[in-house]
Structures are given as structure tokens and as C-alpha cells.
Write an enzyme that holds these catalytic residues in place. Structure first.
Site, short mmCIF file in Angstrom:
data_model
loop_
_atom_site.label_atom_id
_atom_site.label_comp_id
_atom_site.label_asym_id
_atom_site.label_seq_id
_atom_site.Cartn_x
_atom_site.Cartn_y
_atom_site.Cartn_z
N GLY A 99 7.82 3.90 -2.77
CA GLY A 99 7.66 5.33 -2.50
C GLY A 99 7.32 6.15 -3.72
N ASP A 100 6.11 6.74 -3.68
CA ASP A 100 5.67 7.72 -4.67
C ASP A 100 5.40 7.14 -6.05
OD1 ASP A 100 5.97 9.41 -2.56
OD2 ASP A 100 7.61 10.58 -3.40
N PRO A 153 2.39 -3.38 2.71
CA PRO A 153 1.61 -3.46 3.96
C PRO A 153 1.00 -2.11 4.25
CG PRO A 153 3.98 -3.39 4.44
CD PRO A 153 3.83 -3.48 2.94
N MET A 154 -0.29 -2.07 4.53
CA MET A 154 -0.96 -0.80 4.84
C MET A 154 -2.07 -1.01 5.86
SD MET A 154 -1.35 1.26 1.29
CE MET A 154 -1.64 -0.18 0.28
N ALA A 155 -1.91 -0.38 7.02
CA ALA A 155 -2.91 -0.50 8.07
C ALA A 155 -4.25 -0.01 7.55
CB ALA A 155 -2.46 0.33 9.28
N ARG A 174 0.14 3.61 -1.84
CA ARG A 174 -1.00 4.50 -2.13
C ARG A 174 -1.42 4.47 -3.60
NH1 ARG A 174 1.82 9.57 0.45
NH2 ARG A 174 3.55 8.40 -0.48
N CYS A 200 7.34 2.29 10.40
CA CYS A 200 6.14 3.03 10.80
C CYS A 200 6.52 4.31 11.55
CB CYS A 200 5.24 2.17 11.69
SG CYS A 200 3.78 3.07 12.20
C1 LIG Z 1 -2.83 4.13 5.03
C2 LIG Z 1 -1.41 3.64 5.12
C3 LIG Z 1 -1.09 2.64 6.01
C4 LIG Z 1 0.22 2.15 6.08
N1 LIG Z 1 0.49 1.12 6.93
C5 LIG Z 1 1.73 0.54 6.88
C6 LIG Z 1 2.00 -0.65 7.61
O1 LIG Z 1 1.13 -1.22 8.29
N2 LIG Z 1 3.26 -1.17 7.53
C7 LIG Z 1 4.25 -0.59 6.76
O2 LIG Z 1 5.36 -1.11 6.69
N3 LIG Z 1 4.01 0.53 6.07
C8 LIG Z 1 2.78 1.09 6.09
N4 LIG Z 1 2.52 2.19 5.32
C9 LIG Z 1 3.59 2.72 4.44
C10 LIG Z 1 3.51 2.12 3.05
O3 LIG Z 1 3.69 0.73 3.07
C11 LIG Z 1 4.57 2.75 2.11
O4 LIG Z 1 5.85 2.51 2.61
C12 LIG Z 1 4.40 4.26 1.96
O5 LIG Z 1 3.04 4.62 1.84
C13 LIG Z 1 5.16 4.78 0.74
O6 LIG Z 1 4.75 4.13 -0.44
P1 LIG Z 1 3.71 4.81 -1.50
O7 LIG Z 1 4.31 6.13 -1.89
O8 LIG Z 1 3.62 3.80 -2.61
O9 LIG Z 1 2.43 5.05 -0.77
C14 LIG Z 1 1.24 2.71 5.27
C15 LIG Z 1 0.90 3.74 4.38
C16 LIG Z 1 -0.39 4.20 4.28
C17 LIG Z 1 -0.72 5.30 3.30
#
Ligand SMILES: Cc1cc2nc3c(=O)[nH]c(=O)nc-3n(C[C@H](O)[C@H](O)[C@H](O)COP(=O)(O)O)c2cc1C
Length: 344
Positions: A204-205, A18-20, A228, A103
Site C-alpha cells: 500500500g502506497d 496481483p493486478m487485473a 501501482r 477486491c
Molecule cells: C489496476 C489494479 C488492479 C488490481 N487488481 C488486483 C487483483 O486482481 N487482485 C488483488 O488482490 N488486488 C488487486 N489490486 C490491488 C493491489 O494489488 C494493491 O493491493 C493496491 O493497489 C495497493 O497497493 P499499491 O498502493 O502498491 O498500489 C489492483 C490494483 C490496481 C491499481
């Protein structure tokens, strides 16, 4: 092996996080095409859903090709969360409801939403129980490792979520105080996997498909969630699947193919959004991600960050491919696709 509460095509599923502002319907569709097994909406406010706020309800739209899909909700009031889950279940019928306990954004945590809840695990459990009573769908949770370094205790958090009825738990092993600094502690994922009976997703990462394989091996997670690492490279899911299945990883798309995928993505957005000009401006960030690392990408990015309509994108790509940098990129990206440092 813990069982997932919904049927999935692979024993170890790959989730788009999930990513806003990012995991919106067009990007979710694209990631499903490139191997994501499950997608999740961006977090949506329970209050907004309950009050039937138009912008919030608009973000709940999804197509059948996106399934299996989870709707993620956040809030600190168990009654509001239950109402939101009931409405989402009745009207939108996703495959599961995910609760955001991760969040870190100030506006959210100051009202105890998102990772704010992690300061009070009694409240976390109350919310999970209220939501579980309000829907027949599986309820899953996404958590961080704790509110602060002093309160860092992912195993207890995971056990309390499981005890309250969570059917899957995703751990992003950073605390709220860390925001996105430092590195995700994958050993905490391993500890939570070990302690819980329900499936635990590691997050994560993960920046590349080999990272996904490394996380899987180090943590024995039931599934992997990528956020990401999907930016500008939705094919990361297909590549990770290759590695999970023991196949050589398929090549990273070359520059012309990348542009084609970016244009496909743009078309999906254009046909989905009611306001194409606003959507084109919003889309600039994706364009920046698609061209990251290409020769002379700074210049290319500047041009792409100035687009106001979807129609302008193709001409910029064509000019790049026909110019001197295009040739370098065609050679360079092909070489880059040999980056399968997988054996480790
Ligand atoms: C732009 C952006 C928006 C995000 N929005 C949410 C969200 O709406 N809900 C959520 O649970 N996590 C949100 N996250 C967190 C990611 O889901 C994830 O837990 C975090 O980025 C770590 O994972 P990654 O290293 O693969 O990016 C968001 C992260 C980013 C970068």
C-alpha cells in the site's frame, strides 16, 4: 523470523502485486528481470476456472522464467474455490495459490467475492480450509483491513486467516469502503506483523524504492508487495533491493533507457498475445506510465495513446529523442535520478 513456505532468493522478498489487466505474463516477466522476487497473477474467478472458461484459463498461462509465481483466485463458494485450486494445481502447477479477500469492485463484492468475504470471517475461514484441502501447494491470502470503518480489525482478520491455514498474509491496510482513497495505514501492518506467526507482507502506497525501505523499517514486515509503484518503473524492485541490502540505490533509468525498457516490454506483449492489434491498444496505458513526468509528456502521451500497432511506438520515441524535448529530457531525467532521499 517467520518462514516463507517456498524457497526464495532473499530473506525479505519483494513481490509484484496481483493486478487485473496489469500483472499479466509479459509484465510479470519484466518485473522478474528487474528484481521482483515473486509475482502473482491477476485475480481469476473460481467459477471461471471451474467451468474452464477459455479467457480465464488463458490468463493462467505463465513461463518458467516467471517462477516463483502465485495464482490468485476469488469467489465466495468454498466448493468452487476448492475445485478451482485443484484444477490450477494439477494443470498449471504454480508455486502457491493466493486467495483474494481484498477486491473492492462492486461486481465482485455483491456476490461476496473479494473484500465482500470480510463481512463474514467464518466464510473466510471456510474458504481457506476448503482451498487448503484441495491443493498440496501453500495457500496464502491477501486482505484489506476490513469491510468498513466500523468493521476495521486487521489483526482479527489476520489471526482468523492464520488459524484457518494461510501460510502467508498480505495486508493492504485500507477498508473496502475506502476503495483507494485516504492513505494506507502502515501502523496496521506493524500490528498484524506483531500478532501473527506466519510471514506478513506489507502493501500500500509504495511509490518509490525509498518508500519500500520506509515501510520495511516501520512495519518489520517479512516482505513487501508493490502494485501501482511498478507502473512504468519496473526497476523499482532493483532499487528497493539496493536499499534493503544497504547499497546506494542505482540510478533511475534516463529517458533513452526508459524507452528501451518500454520497447522490450512491448516486444514481450507482442510475442505473447494472439491478437497483436488489440494488445497494442491495451498497451497504451503502460506507454502513458513510462513517459509520465518527462518534459512535454502530455503531447507525447497523446501520440502514444493513439497507437494501433506496436510498430508505431519506436518511431514516436525516436522523434521525441531527436526533438527539442528529448534533449531536455536527457538532462532532466538524469537529474531526477539523484532522488535518493533514503536516509530518512
Ligand atoms: C489496476 C489494479 C488492479 C488490481 N487488481 C488486483 C487483483 O486482481 N487482485 C488483488 O488482490 N488486488 C488487486 N489490486 C490491488 C493491489 O494489488 C494493491 O493491493 C493496491 O493497489 C495497493 O497497493 P499499491 O498502493 O502498491 O498500489 C489492483 C490494483 C490496481 C491499481
Amino acid at each position: 523470523m517467520p518462514r516463507f513456505p517456498i524457497p526464495l532468493p532473499h530473506a525479505v522478498p519483494l513481490y509484484l502485486a496481483p493486478m487485473a489487466g496489469v500483472s499479466e505474463s509479459p509484465f510479470r516477466q519484466l518485473c522478474r528481470q528487474y528484481g521482483a522476487d515473486v509475482v502473482v497473477t491477476e485475480f481469476l474467478s473460481a467459477e471461471g476456472i471451474r467451468r474452464e472458461n477459455e479467457a480465464t484459463l488463458n490468463k493462467l498461462r505463465f513461463g518458467p522464467q516467471e517462477r516463483p509465481i502465485g495464482v490468485q483466485i476469488f469467489g465466495s463458494d468454498p466448493a468452487a474455490m476448492a475445485d478451482a485450486a485443484a484444477l490450477v494445481t494439477d494443470v498449471f502447477q504454480p508455486d502457491f495459490v493466493d486467495i483474494n479477500f481484498g477486491c473492492p469492485v462492486k461486481k465482485v463484492v455483491k456476490r461476496n467475492g473479494g473484500s465482500g468475504c470480510l463481512r463474514d470471517l467464518g466464510l473466510v475461514q471456510e474458504i481457506i480450509r476448503a482451498v487448503s484441502r484441495a491443493t498440496h501447494l501453500p495457500v496464502t491470502c491477501k486482505v484489506r483491513s476490513g469491510w468498513s470503518e466500523e468493521m476495521r480489525d486487521p489483526v482479527t482478520i489476520g489471526l482468523r486467516c492464520q488459524d484457518a491455514g494461510a501460510k502467508v498474509l498480505t495486508l493492504h491496510p485500507r477498508t473496502r469502503t475506502q476503495m483507494y482513497t485516504g492513505s494506507a495505514r502502515w501502523e496496521e501492518i506493524a500490528a498484524v506483523v506483531e500478532a501473527l506467526d506466519i510471514p506478513v507482507l506489507g502493501n500500500g502506497d509504495i511509490k518509490s524504492a525509498p518508500d519500500a525501505l520506509r515501510m520495511l523499517r516501520q512495519t518489520k514486515a517479512a516482505g513487501i508487495m508493490i502494485a501501482r509503484g511498478s507502473f512504468g518503473q519496473p526497476w523499482i524492485f532493483d532499487q528497493a533491493r539496493d536499499l534493503f541490502d544497504g547499497r546506494p540505490m542505482r540510478a533511475t533509468p534516463g529517458v533513452a533507457e526508459r524507452f528501451r525498457i518500454a520497447l522490450d516490454h512491448a516486444r514481450l506483449v507482442e510475442s505473447y498475445e494472439a491478437d497483436p492489434q488489440g494488445a497494442a491498444v491495451e498497451f497504451r496505458k503502460h506507454l502513458g506510465w513510462y513517459v509520465k513526468g518527462l518534459p512535454n509528456s502530455g503531447d507525447l502521451r497523446r501520440q502514444l495513446h493513439a497507437v494501433n500497432t506496436f510498430g508505431e511506438i519506436e518511431a514516436i520515441f525516436d522523434a521525441y529523442l531527436q526533438g527539442p524535448w528529448g534533449e531536455a529530457a536527457l538532462a532532466g531525467v538524469a537529474a531526477e535520478s539523484l532522488d535518493a532521499d533514503v536516509a530518512a
